[in-house]
Structure formats: C-alpha cells, structure tokens
Design a protein around this motif. Structure first.
Motif, PDB file in Angstrom:
ATOM      1  N   SER A  28       0.821  -1.216   0.000  1.00  0.00           N
ATOM      2  CA  SER A  28       0.000   0.000   0.000  1.00  0.00           C
ATOM      3  C   SER A  28       0.857   1.269   0.000  1.00  0.00           C
ATOM      4  O   SER A  28       0.425   2.305  -0.506  1.00  0.00           O
ATOM      5  CB  SER A  28      -0.958  -0.001   1.196  1.00  0.00           C
ATOM      6  N   ALA A  29       2.083   1.180   0.568  1.00  0.00           N
ATOM      7  CA  ALA A  29       2.975   2.341   0.508  1.00  0.00           C
ATOM      8  C   ALA A  29       3.438   2.590  -0.922  1.00  0.00           C
ATOM      9  O   ALA A  29       3.633   3.739  -1.330  1.00  0.00           O
ATOM     10  CB  ALA A  29       4.184   2.119   1.413  1.00  0.00           C
ATOM     11  N   ALA A  30       3.590   1.511  -1.689  1.00  0.00           N
ATOM     12  CA  ALA A  30       4.056   1.645  -3.070  1.00  0.00           C
ATOM     13  C   ALA A  30       2.936   2.060  -4.020  1.00  0.00           C
ATOM     14  O   ALA A  30       3.165   2.788  -4.977  1.00  0.00           O
ATOM     15  CB  ALA A  30       4.664   0.325  -3.541  1.00  0.00           C
ATOM     16  N   THR A  31       1.708   1.607  -3.745  1.00  0.00           N
ATOM     17  CA  THR A  31       0.599   1.880  -4.652  1.00  0.00           C
ATOM     18  C   THR A  31      -0.222   3.094  -4.237  1.00  0.00           C
ATOM     19  O   THR A  31      -0.984   3.635  -5.034  1.00  0.00           O
ATOM     20  CB  THR A  31      -0.353   0.673  -4.717  1.00  0.00           C
ATOM     21  N   LEU A  38      -8.240  -0.845  -3.264  1.00  0.00           N
ATOM     22  CA  LEU A  38      -9.071  -1.197  -4.427  1.00  0.00           C
ATOM     23  C   LEU A  38      -8.510  -2.426  -5.153  1.00  0.00           C
ATOM     24  O   LEU A  38      -9.263  -3.316  -5.559  1.00  0.00           O
ATOM     25  CB  LEU A  38      -9.159  -0.003  -5.382  1.00  0.00           C
ATOM     26  N   LEU A  39      -7.192  -2.473  -5.316  1.00  0.00           N
ATOM     27  CA  LEU A  39      -6.569  -3.640  -5.941  1.00  0.00           C
ATOM     28  C   LEU A  39      -6.801  -4.893  -5.093  1.00  0.00           C
ATOM     29  O   LEU A  39      -7.027  -5.983  -5.629  1.00  0.00           O
ATOM     30  CB  LEU A  39      -5.075  -3.410  -6.117  1.00  0.00           C
ATOM     31  N   LEU A 182       1.528  -0.526  -9.606  1.00  0.00           N
ATOM     32  CA  LEU A 182       0.196  -1.121  -9.415  1.00  0.00           C
ATOM     33  C   LEU A 182       0.175  -2.550  -9.935  1.00  0.00           C
ATOM     34  O   LEU A 182      -0.381  -3.455  -9.297  1.00  0.00           O
ATOM     35  CB  LEU A 182      -0.864  -0.283 -10.137  1.00  0.00           C
ATOM     36  N   LEU A 183       0.789  -2.772 -11.084  1.00  0.00           N
ATOM     37  CA  LEU A 183       0.833  -4.120 -11.655  1.00  0.00           C
ATOM     38  C   LEU A 183       1.728  -5.025 -10.815  1.00  0.00           C
ATOM     39  O   LEU A 183       1.402  -6.196 -10.580  1.00  0.00           O
ATOM     40  CB  LEU A 183       1.343  -4.051 -13.097  1.00  0.00           C
ATOM     41  N   ALA A 184       2.841  -4.480 -10.334  1.00  0.00           N
ATOM     42  CA  ALA A 184       3.777  -5.280  -9.539  1.00  0.00           C
ATOM     43  C   ALA A 184       3.185  -5.720  -8.208  1.00  0.00           C
ATOM     44  O   ALA A 184       3.643  -6.702  -7.614  1.00  0.00           O
ATOM     45  CB  ALA A 184       5.054  -4.480  -9.297  1.00  0.00           C
ATOM     46  N   LEU A 398       9.521  -4.596 -14.330  1.00  0.00           N
ATOM     47  CA  LEU A 398       8.626  -4.053 -13.317  1.00  0.00           C
ATOM     48  C   LEU A 398       9.398  -3.937 -12.019  1.00  0.00           C
ATOM     49  O   LEU A 398      10.260  -4.789 -11.718  1.00  0.00           O
ATOM     50  CB  LEU A 398       7.407  -4.964 -13.111  1.00  0.00           C
ATOM     51  N   PRO A 399       9.115  -2.927 -11.187  1.00  0.00           N
ATOM     52  CA  PRO A 399       9.850  -2.777  -9.921  1.00  0.00           C
ATOM     53  C   PRO A 399       9.428  -3.837  -8.909  1.00  0.00           C
ATOM     54  O   PRO A 399       8.269  -4.268  -8.888  1.00  0.00           O
ATOM     55  CB  PRO A 399       9.440  -1.378  -9.446  1.00  0.00           C
TER      56      PRO A 399
END
Length: 403
Positions: A28-31, A38-39, A182-184, A398-399
């Motif tokens: 959640s810190a990254a997104t 939501l994800l 978000l994808l990662a 991707l990160p």
C-alpha cells in the motif's frame, strides 16, 4: 446462518489470514493506500469467484472427496499432473517464504538478547522447530495452530486499538502509485487470499447446499479483506509512505517494517506484542502449509509412518525451502510473488477448466455460478495479468516491492 456455515466461513478466512498480511503495508505504501485497497478488493473478488467455481465442480462430482479427485474426474491425468506440479510449487514457495520471514524475526530477537545468531542459523532453527512439530504428529500441529491463531486474532484486535489512535490523516491521503507499481503489487495481494484447497471440504461440510457454501465462501473472502484493510490503515496511517518505501531497500524489508511499527505506540510493551503477533502469523501459516506438503510427500514417496520414515519425509518437505531461504535471505516478498503464479494455476485456470467441462457435460444442473463464459474469460485475463506481473518483476521491467 447455521453453525456449519459459520464454521466454514471461519475455515476459509482462517486459511487466508496469516503471514501474507505482514507484507501488505509495503504494497500500500508503493501503490497508495486507497489504490492498494481497491486492488486488494479486486484480488479478493478473483479469489472468491475461483472458490465458487471449484464449489460448482465439487457439486457436480459429489463422489470426489478432494480437489485432486475433482480434477481427475473432469480433466483426467494430464489435469491432475498440472495441478500436482502447481501445488508443489505453491507449497515449496510458501515454505521458503515463511522460513525467510521467520529467520528475519528470530535474527532481530537474537540481536536484542545477545545471542548473536546469523541469518543461516536463524533459518535452520525456524525450520527445525516446525519440523519437530510436524514429525510429532497432526494432533500436535492442530493444537499448536489453534492456540496461535486464537492468540493472533486477540493480539491483532489489541494492536488495532493501540495503533488506530496514532494514525495521522496526512499519511492516508490519496497517493496513487505509478502504473508499473500497481501491476507489480498484484502477485503479493493475490497470494493473501489463498484458501482454495479447502473448498471441497467446505462443500462437503455443508452437505452440498448451494446457499450455504456460497455464503461461506463470500463471507470467508470478505473477512480477510476487512482485516487486511484495517491492518493497512493502521500501519500506513502511523508510518508515512516515504518511511515505508525507504524500508523496501533494506535486506529484510518486512522485518524492518515490523520493528518500526513496534516503535510507534507509547505502550511500553507494544514492540513485544508486535513480535508475538508476527510469530503467530508466521507460525499458523507455516504449520498449515508444512503439514499439507508433508502428508502429500509421504503418500507420493511411500515413506512409512515410522520415526525414521517421518524424518525422511520432513527432510523432503523442508530441505529445498530451507536451502532457498538461506541462499536468498530476506526473500519473503519475492517468494510470495512466485507462489502467486502457482496459485493462479490452481485457483483460476484449473477452476475455469473444471466448470467448462462440467457445463459441456451438462452436469451443472444442481448449481451453476452466475456470470457465464464472459466472466470466465475476464477471470482468466486477470489471472494472466498476475502471472505477467511476476514475470515482469523477475525480468526487471517491473519494480520489486522489496528492493
């Protein structure tokens, strides 16, 4: 709602809730906290729909006692082979992740009390404790798991009561991450909702009543979502996203995160509560996976149920995960991502194939999940996105959440 339905809901929720939630604040810190939630709702929906599809297949093939039997009846030996490989990869990945996280926690504790263990020694000790419990027998594992799960939930409620008043609104402001991040995040989020091997047990326990197992699976998927949401709001609300992102570059990001959370509350024993909670979360998850893998390998390798035979089986069970954890220290989040690939195969692709066969053979009359072929296709596309995300993380385009 009868007691069997409630018990089934708690079984599903209890199978999901565990060590995976420790990595969620990093996600959640990254997104961004709200984008991450939501994800997570999307992944919970994907997991729930996969569970309902497995339930439809179980309802259509009542003679099968477990997922292995359902797959064999509908997809044949080839389908069983794919499911077996996916299950083994999933279990080995999870065992490696739990050894890595457990070793990180034990390493931190040993440093505080002056034992001076290194990571390899900590990993071996964690694996040895689990090995002893599993070798002694299922009854011991059952009681140990019950006590730790009960203690974990009590501590979680107490931790929430202490953390939420410390949360600051500015830490929960809308901060959407970039599309790559978000994808990662998808693999780790999806792994947090893995319970699908328990679905045949749920269907059988409620006597195949569609209303009951549907309610059990929906509620059982919703409960972890609520718990995870509160956990993320509490942790991300007390620690800024910048601080948590900085921890992602440390060798043991999850361990460092737990230590920082333990420093937040003014309650003198809070850090100890966090440590015990973390140990229980890891212990319940690790024991459940280890005993399942142990029993399966004992059957496949035909090891006798003697002391020597059980020691041989536990070496097969924990040898490879221990080696991976030692060779790649601090790989908890990374290994959870690998586990997501196997989980997508078991909980997305195989369930879709199962109900496809059920409906082709017109066995779906007792119960059919809503959505039709369109929703099956959408489900496969989301599952494919989870796999591609993990491939992207491994390949470097991707990160990674923990680097």
């Amino acid at each position: 709602m009868n007691s069997q339905t409630l018990g089934s809901s708690l079984l599903v929720a209890g199978t999901s809730i565990g060590a995976g939630m420790l990595a969620l604040p990093l996600v959640s810190a990254a997104t961004g906290i709200w984008t991450g939630l939501l994800l997570m709702m999307l992944m919970a929906g994907l997991a729930c729909y996969g569970g309902l599809l497995i339930a439809e297949a179980c309802r259509a093939v009542p003679e099968a006692d477990n997922l292995h039997g359902v797959v064999g009846r509908l997809l044949g030996r080839t389908g069983q082979g794919v499911a077996i490989l996916a299950m083994l990869f999933l279990y080995f990945s999870l065992c490696s992740a739990y050894i890595s996280a457990g070793a990180g926690q034990l390493l931190a504790v040993s440093g505080k009390i002056g034992l001076g263990l290194d990571f390899s020694q900590s990993a071996i000790l964690v694996a040895a404790v689990i090995a002893v419990l599993v070798v002694v027998g299922t009854v011991v594992v059952d009681y140990a798991n019950r006590m730790m799960f009960f203690l974990m939930m009590i501590l979680l409620m107490f931790i929430m009561m202490l953390l939420l008043p410390e949360a600051e609104a500015e830490n929960l402001t809308l901060q959407p991450g970039n599309p790559d991040m978000l994808l990662a995040a998808l693999p780790v989020l999806y792994t947090s909702f893995g319970y699908h091997c328990a679905v045949p047990t749920v269907v059988r326990y409620v006597k195949g009543k569609p209303r009951d197992f549907r309610f059990a699976l929906v509620l059982g998927s919703a409960l972890p979502l609520i718990v995870y949401g509160l956990w993320q709001v509490a942790t991300n609300g007390t620690l800024s996203s910048i601080l948590i992102k900085d921890l992602q570059t440390s060798p043991d990001a999850v361990g460092q995160l737990i230590d920082r959370i333990g420093e937040v509350s003014q309650y003198s024993g809070f850090s100890h509560l966090i440590s015990v909670f973390t140990a229980c979360a890891l212990g319940t998850s690790f024991l459940g996976v280890a005993i399942g893998l142990f029993d399966y390998l004992a059957e496949v390798s035909q090891r006798p149920n003697t002391v020597v035979g059980r020691i041989q089986t536990i070496l097969l069970t924990l040898g490879l995960p221990l080696a991976v954890a030692v060779l790649f220290p601090g790989s908890f989040v990374t290994t959870l991502g690998y586990a997501a690939v196997a989980l997508v195969v078991l909980a997305v692709f195989i369930p879709v194939m199962l109900v496809w066969e059920v409906r082709k053979e017109h066995l779906e009359e007792p119960y059919k999940v809503a959505g039709g072929n369109l929703l099956l296709i959408i489900m496969c596309l989301i599952g494919l996105a989870v796999i591609l995300a993990q491939v992207g993380i491994v390949s470097g385009w991707l990160p990674a959440l923990d680097s």
